[in-house]
Write a protein that holds these residues in place. Structure first.
Motif, PDB file in Angstrom:
ATOM      1  N   LEU A  94       0.836  -1.208   0.000  1.00 36.08           N
ATOM      2  CA  LEU A  94       0.000   0.000   0.000  1.00 36.08           C
ATOM      3  C   LEU A  94       0.868   1.255   0.000  1.00 36.08           C
ATOM      4  CD1 LEU A  94      -2.723  -1.075   2.587  1.00 36.08           C
ATOM      5  CD2 LEU A  94      -3.208  -0.310   0.252  1.00 36.08           C
ATOM      6  N   HIS A  95       1.899   1.248   0.840  1.00 37.06           N
ATOM      7  CA  HIS A  95       2.782   2.409   0.948  1.00 37.06           C
ATOM      8  C   HIS A  95       3.437   2.725  -0.405  1.00 37.06           C
ATOM      9  CE1 HIS A  95       5.645   5.097   3.151  1.00 37.06           C
ATOM     10  NE2 HIS A  95       6.430   4.766   2.131  1.00 37.06           N
ATOM     11  N   GLU A  96       4.038   1.717  -0.986  1.00 37.69           N
ATOM     12  CA  GLU A  96       4.757   1.943  -2.247  1.00 37.69           C
ATOM     13  C   GLU A  96       3.798   2.268  -3.386  1.00 37.69           C
ATOM     14  OE1 GLU A  96       7.829   2.474  -2.010  1.00 37.69           O
ATOM     15  OE2 GLU A  96       8.119   1.596  -0.024  1.00 37.69           O
ATOM     16  N   ARG A 137      11.002  14.198   7.126  1.00 38.46           N
ATOM     17  CA  ARG A 137      10.012  14.069   6.031  1.00 38.46           C
ATOM     18  C   ARG A 137       8.943  13.043   6.427  1.00 38.46           C
ATOM     19  NH1 ARG A 137      11.629  18.408   2.841  1.00 38.46           N
ATOM     20  NH2 ARG A 137      13.857  18.241   2.371  1.00 38.46           N
ATOM     21  N   TYR A 138       9.386  11.908   6.995  1.00 36.40           N
ATOM     22  CA  TYR A 138       8.421  10.883   7.409  1.00 36.40           C
ATOM     23  C   TYR A 138       7.483  11.412   8.490  1.00 36.40           C
ATOM     24  CZ  TYR A 138      10.875   6.997   5.057  1.00 36.40           C
ATOM     25  OH  TYR A 138      11.429   6.148   4.139  1.00 36.40           O
ATOM     26  N   LEU A 139       8.055  12.078   9.487  1.00 35.58           N
ATOM     27  CA  LEU A 139       7.222  12.538  10.607  1.00 35.58           C
ATOM     28  C   LEU A 139       6.178  13.541  10.137  1.00 35.58           C
ATOM     29  CD1 LEU A 139      10.078  12.714  13.220  1.00 35.58           C
ATOM     30  CD2 LEU A 139       7.973  11.356  13.484  1.00 35.58           C
ATOM     31  N   THR A 180       5.168  13.219  -0.983  1.00 31.89           N
ATOM     32  CA  THR A 180       5.016  11.854  -1.523  1.00 31.89           C
ATOM     33  C   THR A 180       4.918  10.836  -0.388  1.00 31.89           C
ATOM     34  OG1 THR A 180       5.697  10.351  -3.271  1.00 31.89           O
ATOM     35  CG2 THR A 180       7.475  11.237  -1.889  1.00 31.89           C
ATOM     36  N   GLU A 181       5.675  11.041   0.704  1.00 32.37           N
ATOM     37  CA  GLU A 181       5.557  10.117   1.844  1.00 32.37           C
ATOM     38  C   GLU A 181       4.166  10.224   2.479  1.00 32.37           C
ATOM     39  OE1 GLU A 181       7.565   7.799   2.275  1.00 32.37           O
ATOM     40  OE2 GLU A 181       9.338   8.519   1.229  1.00 32.37           O
ATOM     41  N   GLY A 182       3.585  11.415   2.431  1.00 30.31           N
ATOM     42  CA  GLY A 182       2.233  11.583   2.963  1.00 30.31           C
ATOM     43  C   GLY A 182       1.213  10.750   2.184  1.00 30.31           C
ATOM     44  N   TYR A 183       1.340  10.718   0.851  1.00 27.72           N
ATOM     45  CA  TYR A 183       0.415   9.906   0.044  1.00 27.72           C
ATOM     46  C   TYR A 183       0.668   8.416   0.292  1.00 27.72           C
ATOM     47  CZ  TYR A 183      -0.155  14.361  -2.396  1.00 27.72           C
ATOM     48  OH  TYR A 183      -0.388  15.670  -2.690  1.00 27.72           O
ATOM     49  N   ALA A 184       1.950   8.050   0.415  1.00 31.40           N
ATOM     50  CA  ALA A 184       2.275   6.647   0.701  1.00 31.40           C
ATOM     51  C   ALA A 184       1.646   6.243   2.036  1.00 31.40           C
ATOM     52  CB  ALA A 184       3.791   6.459   0.740  1.00 31.40           C
ATOM     53  N   MET A 185       1.727   7.137   3.024  1.00 32.77           N
ATOM     54  CA  MET A 185       1.160   6.820   4.343  1.00 32.77           C
ATOM     55  C   MET A 185      -0.365   6.898   4.350  1.00 32.77           C
ATOM     56  SD  MET A 185       3.699   8.276   7.208  1.00 32.77           S
ATOM     57  CE  MET A 185       5.457   7.874   7.236  1.00 32.77           C
ATOM     58  N   GLY A 223       1.100   4.015  -3.037  1.00 36.24           N
ATOM     59  CA  GLY A 223       0.798   5.440  -2.860  1.00 36.24           C
ATOM     60  C   GLY A 223       1.834   6.306  -3.563  1.00 36.24           C
ATOM     61  N   HIS A 224       3.122   5.953  -3.393  1.00 34.79           N
ATOM     62  CA  HIS A 224       4.184   6.678  -4.111  1.00 34.79           C
ATOM     63  C   HIS A 224       4.013   6.536  -5.620  1.00 34.79           C
ATOM     64  CE1 HIS A 224       6.791   7.799  -0.832  1.00 34.79           C
ATOM     65  NE2 HIS A 224       7.014   6.559  -0.448  1.00 34.79           N
ATOM     66  N   ALA A 225       3.814   5.289  -6.056  1.00 34.08           N
ATOM     67  CA  ALA A 225       3.770   5.008  -7.502  1.00 34.08           C
ATOM     68  C   ALA A 225       2.645   5.802  -8.160  1.00 34.08           C
ATOM     69  CB  ALA A 225       3.600   3.508  -7.740  1.00 34.08           C
TER      70      ALA A 225
HETATM   71 ZN    ZN Z   1       7.960   5.987   1.357  1.00 32.70          ZN
END
Ligand code: ZN
Length: 501
Positions: free
Chosen positions: A301-303, A429-431, A330-335, A305-307
């Protein structure tokens, strides 16, 4: 040299370098050939191009579109200065990771890349600790010195550019106050201390039969493997179920062929999944090496979201907004996608969880979420010390062990002080992405109801209002635009309390 040439040639350079990383990390090439790519594009990676971007940034009025564009270009030039000078070192390191072998006792050899998978699947604590000790010995002798030298050199290269010290340079170009974020992280750790101490023994005893005082980092992998739910997350159904969900919200999961899924087994493939955009938006790879169970579903799911983000960017968007910018976006969409694993409605519809085991699964996933949030808060606080310059390099391994062990209760080893580091404050970025996805989800619920993920009107809106914009906005600007709110840990804390309640 002009900004237009920087954009045009910069895109060719990014495509070529991304292809090298994609081929190496997916196991199709032993080592990426980075140096020839840097040599070929020397003109847009040198002092002249850096100066051009710096002048454009300084000359542009605050809050203007020129300033936004120049900030992204300058940030990229700063990163390129160090990655160009460190290319030989990066090649060595990547080759090492792809070929290193861990000797566990006399009889057993493991590929370094497979250690994480082995630890997650090993049921015997003694065996896990033996693998961990052998891995740490190898890392201390071979990888840690390479990584430590890389961080030292990177800091020197960035500080010589004259934009400030390492932390100031990052803050200037990211628009993020690391000091404020680290203070918020300390607050989150304090606010959740009691909750963590209460819930950890329950899980460590039940899943591993161990007391919290016995736990090391090797046990974390096995604990979060959460085997008891395997039957609800069959490997054979993963891709099909998740692709169905994406179709139900009105998005083609393969974006008309622009996204290629690479989920099979291959020697040399990294155990850590990744998404590689080799041409944006036209050629995007999702690469993963399944281990089994719910973790794979979350990773996929995470990847994805990036794709989807990369593949649905507007093709006419400027280079800097498709390739550069704030990766919290992009990390926000992945999450946003991987957090469907916390969504009862989503789980009931797309997995094999039933009304009887769904509540227990939500509690497990809440425990896992709390652990990862606490780990990333501690990482950011530590990484600020690593890059900050006030702590001696020799002292950092002890600081690392103390911070990470205190936050997670798993005993960390000194070996990873320079290995378990997200370069260039990627932890920040992740946080921020974690905080952002909670607000995007709130907005989607407001617009399209709690089951927005199967509303055929939600996907087109996500593609145009979010994905299409690339990374033009900073995460806090997007939060303001779509939710009218500031980024904070508040919604995450409430979600964890609800799941563990
Ligand atoms: Zn990611």
């Amino acid at each position: 040299m002009s900004l237009d040439r920087l954009r045009r040639d910069g895109e060719v350079f990014m495509e070529e370098i991304s292809r090298e990383y994609y081929l190496a990390y997916s196991g199709q090439k032993q080592s990426p050939e980075l140096q020839p790519v840097y040599a070929k594009h020397a003109a847009i990676l040198g002092d002249e191009s850096f100066e051009l971007a710096r002048e454009a940034f300084v000359a542009a009025p605050e809050n203007s579109e020129e300033r936004r564009s120049a900030r992204a270009l300058l940030d990229w030039q700063v990163e390129s200065q160090s990655s160009r000078q460190l290319a030989a070192q990066d090649e060595r390191e990547i080759e090492w990771e792809g070929t290193a072998v861990v000797n566990v006792g006399d009889a057993r050899q493991l590929q370094y890349q497979a250690v994480a998978i082995e630890l997650a699947n090993e049921r015997d604590a003694g065996a896990r600790h033996a693998i961990e000790a052998a891995r740490d010995k190898l890392v201390t002798a071979e990888l840690a010195p390479l990584r430590r030298e890389r961080f030292q050199r990177e800091r020197d290269i960035v500080e010589k550019l004259g934009l400030g010290d390492y932390v100031e340079t990052f803050e200037l170009l990211s628009g993020v106050s690391l000091v404020d974020l680290a203070a918020a992280c300390q607050g989150f750790l304090r606010d959740t201390d009691d909750m963590w101490r209460e819930v950890l023994p329950e899980f460590s005893r039940r899943v591993l039969g161990m007391a919290p005082s016995e736990l090391t980092r090797a046990d974390a992998a096995a604990l979060f493997r959460a085997r008891s739910f395997d039957a609800s997350f069959p490997a054979a159904r993963m891709e099909e179920s998740i692709r169905r969900q994406v179709r139900e919200m009105g998005i083609d999961p393969l974006a008309g062929g622009r996204i290629v899924l690479d989920t099979g087994e291959r020697e040399g493939k990294r155990s850590r999944a990744f998404c590689s955009s080799v041409r944006v938006p036209d050629e995007v790879y999702l690469v993963m090496r399944p281990h089994g169970g719910q973790t794979d579903w979350m990773t996929f799911l995470h990847e994805l979201g990036h794709a989807l983000h990369f593949a649905y960017m507007q093709p006419d968007l400027a280079f800097e907004y498709r390739w550069l910018g704030d990766n919290s976006i992009t990390e926000g969409y992945a999450m946003l996608f991987d957090h469907r694993m916390q969504d009862s409605g989503w789980l009931a519809r797309y997995t094999e969880l039933s009304a009887t085991n769904l509540p227990a699964f939500i509690r497990t996933i809440g425990f896992e979420e709390l652990h990862f949030l606490r780990r990333y808060c501690a990482k950011l606080v530590y990484e600020l010390e690593l890059y900050g310059g006030a702590t001696r390099w020799e002292s950092l391994p002890d600081v690392y062990v103390e911070r990470l062990t205190a936050a997670t209760s798993f005993r960390y080893g000194r070996a990873d002080a320079f290995v378990d580091v997200d370069p260039r404050f990627y932890a920040a970025r992740y946080l921020r992405a974690w905080q952002l996805q909670a607000l995007i989800n709130e907005t989607l619920v407001d617009r399209y109801d709690v089951d927005w993920w199967r509303n055929p009107r939600a996907g087109p809106w996500i593609c145009s209002a979010l994905f299409g914009e690339g990374q033009r906005e900073l995460a806090h600007e997007q939060a303001e635009r779509i939710a009218g709110k500031e980024l904070s840990f508040g919604p995450l804390l409430r979600a964890v309390e609800r799941m563990l309640g």
